[in-house]
Design a protein around this motif. Structure first.
Motif, mmCIF file in Angstrom:
data_model
loop_
_atom_site.group_PDB
_atom_site.id
_atom_site.type_symbol
_atom_site.label_atom_id
_atom_site.label_comp_id
_atom_site.label_asym_id
_atom_site.label_seq_id
_atom_site.Cartn_x
_atom_site.Cartn_y
_atom_site.Cartn_z
ATOM 1 N N ASN A 238 41.873 -3.587 -64.190
ATOM 2 C CA ASN A 238 43.057 -4.070 -65.023
ATOM 3 C C ASN A 238 43.683 -5.291 -64.314
ATOM 4 O OD1 ASN A 238 44.015 -1.792 -66.621
ATOM 5 N ND2 ASN A 238 43.671 -0.917 -64.831
ATOM 6 N N LEU B 296 52.549 -6.044 -63.037
ATOM 7 C CA LEU B 296 52.464 -4.557 -62.283
ATOM 8 C C LEU B 296 53.376 -4.959 -61.102
ATOM 9 C CD1 LEU B 296 51.210 -1.908 -62.098
ATOM 10 C CD2 LEU B 296 49.221 -3.072 -60.726
ATOM 11 N N CYS C 68 42.175 -10.493 -59.283
ATOM 12 C CA CYS C 68 43.301 -10.898 -60.248
ATOM 13 C C CYS C 68 43.381 -12.621 -60.446
ATOM 14 C CB CYS C 68 44.816 -10.545 -59.602
ATOM 15 S SG CYS C 68 44.921 -8.799 -59.250
ATOM 16 N N GLU D 5 54.053 -4.193 -69.333
ATOM 17 C CA GLU D 5 54.747 -4.195 -68.076
ATOM 18 C C GLU D 5 54.843 -2.828 -67.518
ATOM 19 O OE1 GLU D 5 58.367 -6.600 -67.396
ATOM 20 O OE2 GLU D 5 57.670 -7.654 -69.390
ATOM 21 N N PHE E 178 52.145 -9.966 -60.052
ATOM 22 C CA PHE E 178 51.878 -8.781 -59.464
ATOM 23 C C PHE E 178 52.838 -8.785 -58.311
ATOM 24 C CE2 PHE E 178 48.806 -6.447 -56.241
ATOM 25 C CZ PHE E 178 49.217 -5.317 -56.915
ATOM 26 N N LEU F 20 46.195 -9.441 -65.511
ATOM 27 C CA LEU F 20 47.608 -9.538 -64.954
ATOM 28 C C LEU F 20 48.122 -10.770 -64.607
ATOM 29 C CD1 LEU F 20 47.681 -6.799 -61.885
ATOM 30 C CD2 LEU F 20 48.590 -6.579 -64.214
ATOM 31 N N LYS G 274 49.990 -7.174 -68.025
ATOM 32 C CA LYS G 274 50.429 -8.340 -67.688
ATOM 33 C C LYS G 274 51.345 -8.430 -66.502
ATOM 34 C CE LYS G 274 50.233 -10.697 -72.162
ATOM 35 N NZ LYS G 274 50.973 -11.249 -73.241
#
Length: 496
Positions: free
Chosen positions: A332, A313, A356, A286, A339, A336, A311
């Motif tokens: 990345n 953001l 994502c 995180e 978000f 995730l 995981k």
């Protein structure tokens, strides 16, 4: 939820009741009502209720605070009561009899700031002909309550210590504190607490996993306390009035480098340190950054870093330059699951759909021309379960948004949060259209019950302002199609 049938509860095993009441831990009003069902329910619920008794949702906080402190006063040993009485401090208790339970022993969380506030309420409500000033009397009563906690709590899990004037409360030096604090896993504190506190606790606690620091002046001993920990996993740095360039701050930041491999959560609020510092934490799961004015110029230091376990953001206010953030998501985004961005950019929204695919929770801002982008996100992010959007004043039209939601959201989707931003135009959803939305939701393949939260502005012009709309919502609550419905006032500081 309210348990009324005593016969039914007597038939349930204690472990079943315990599981039920555990689910109510955050709903303290309902949990408190469970105390009144029967003795078995009371024995189970009281331990969960008092585990973290300090935080509760109640319109009459002063009344609840008085009840908590007067109950704790009743639990004090005779020596403490005699000491307080000699100083003119006598508190009315709910009953003259001994308390039914040793309530203090159930606590696993201590908030010194909440104790201070509650003690202040009790001296306001029950003024006594005491011998000292208000602050001194608050100190005496708080000190005796903390002594009792150190004696009665076998394993404290969380300690919050934000107070200024009460920094001389010396409960950590009590012999019993070692047993009480040895298994502490969470510490929330100000950085300017008197140094002796940090030195004392660093001799007791070695397994704190989560530390939240409100940064002011940096007391000696704070960096050493951090270095003494074996497995620190979460750190939150909140700048109040902190000089990022002084030696105490540099020492604090340097101490965190020890946890480059164990730290999984990093949250920074208005604390301006070079973002290159974050690159050493390769196992972050995180990352939460909240900078209201900071331009994120040095996010370039992060854009090419692969955080393979990331995981969650979140950017609560400002966001980095979009080209940098998109590059970061390209590397990345696949890992995730959550978000959060508090700013709008159409290119970023397209990048979310592209990079994502495994998101479960999304909060981003769309304008009314971006319904196609929203549809694309729904189609590509097939694990999405929850979304937060803004409606009104050029953002999404709520009626059009609900049409897209019911047609294209993934089968596991169930949680919707709408922030109404408009101060001029009311919601366009008519009762007939809202009814059609719920009927369509009922016919979806997954048929998951919907959780709906409306964050309203002070003008009250969101969809619930129409009384007929509220009747429809209540109807589908009773039918079970709506699992949870809430109306909240919009909070710009919210981060969850």
């Amino acid at each position: 939820m309210y348990i009324e049938n005593n016969k039914m509860t007597r038939q349930l095993p204690a472990d079943c009741l315990n599981d039920i009441f555990e689910c109510l831990e955050e709903n303290k009003i309902t949990l408190h009502s469970c105390l009144l069902v029967n003795r078995q329910c009371c024995d189970i619920a009281v331990r969960i209720l008092w585990r973290n008794v300090w935080y509760f949702q109640d319109n009459d906080k002063q009344r609840v605070s008085l009840s908590i402190i007067s109950t704790l006063f009743a639990c004090l040993p005779k020596g403490s009561k005699d000491h307080l009485q000699k100083n003119g401090i006598v508190i009315n208790t709910p009953t003259q009899k001994s308390p039914m339970f040793n309530y203090a022993s159930f606590c696993r969380v201590i908030s010194i700031s909440e104790i201070d506030q509650m003690v202040q309420y009790i001296f306001k409500e029950q003024p006594t002909p005491s011998l000292g000033s208000l602050n001194f009397n608050k100190y005496l009563l708080s000190q005796e309550i903390l002594k009792m906690f150190m004696n009665q709590i076998l394993s404290l899990k969380s300690l919050e210590y934000y107070l200024g004037y009460s920094q001389n409360i010396t409960f950590t030096c009590l012999p019993e504190a070692k047993t009480c604090l040895m298994d502490l896993t969470e510490l929330k504190c100000r950085s300017d607490i008197y140094s002796e506190f940090f030195y004392q606790i660093s001799q007791i606690c070695y397994n704190i996993q989560s530390i939240t620091i409100e940064l002011r002046d940096i007391s000696n001993g704070l960096a050493d306390l951090i270095l003494k920990q074996n497995n620190l996993k979460s750190i939150t740095l909140i700048s109040i009035s902190c000089d990022e360039e002084n030696e105490g701050t540099k020492s604090l930041i340097s101490s965190l480098a020890k946890f480059s491999l164990t730290l999984t959560k990093l949250k920074i609020i208005e604390f301006y340190i070079p973002l290159s510092f974050i690159t050493i934490f390769k196992n972050l799961e995180e990352l939460i950054l909240s900078f209201e004015l900071h331009p994120f110029d040095d996010f370039i230091q992060l854009q090419n870093i692969n955080f393979s376990h990331l995981k969650v953001l979140k950017f609560l206010y400002a966001i980095p330059r979009v080209e940098m953030l998109i590059k970061f998501l390209e590397i990345n985004g696949k890992t995730l699951t959550e978000f959060y961005v508090g700013d709008h950019n159409s290119k970023l929204n397209l990048a979310i759909a592209k990079f994502c695919p495994n998101l479960k929770i999304l909060f981003t801002i769309f304008v009314e021309e971006e319904l196609d982008t929203l549809e694309t996100i729904f189609n590509r992010c097939q694990y999405l379960e929850s979304i937060r959007v803004w409606c009104g004043d050029g953002y999404l039209n709520d009626k059009e948004f609900l049409d897209v939601l019911v047609k294209f959201s993934p089968k596991n989707f169930y949680e919707l949060e709408i922030y109404y931003c408009s101060y001029h135009e009311p919601s366009e959803i008519l009762p007939k259209e809202l009814e059609e939305f719920f009927l369509s939701w009922e016919n979806r393949i997954s048929r998951r019950s919907l959780s709906l939260t409306i964050f309203n502005n002070t003008e009250g012009i969101s969809l619930e302002a129409n009384e007929e709309n509220m009747k429809i919502i209540k109807k589908y609550e009773k039918l079970g199609l709506i699992k949870k419905f809430r109306i909240e006032e919009y909070d710009y500081d919210e981060d969850d």
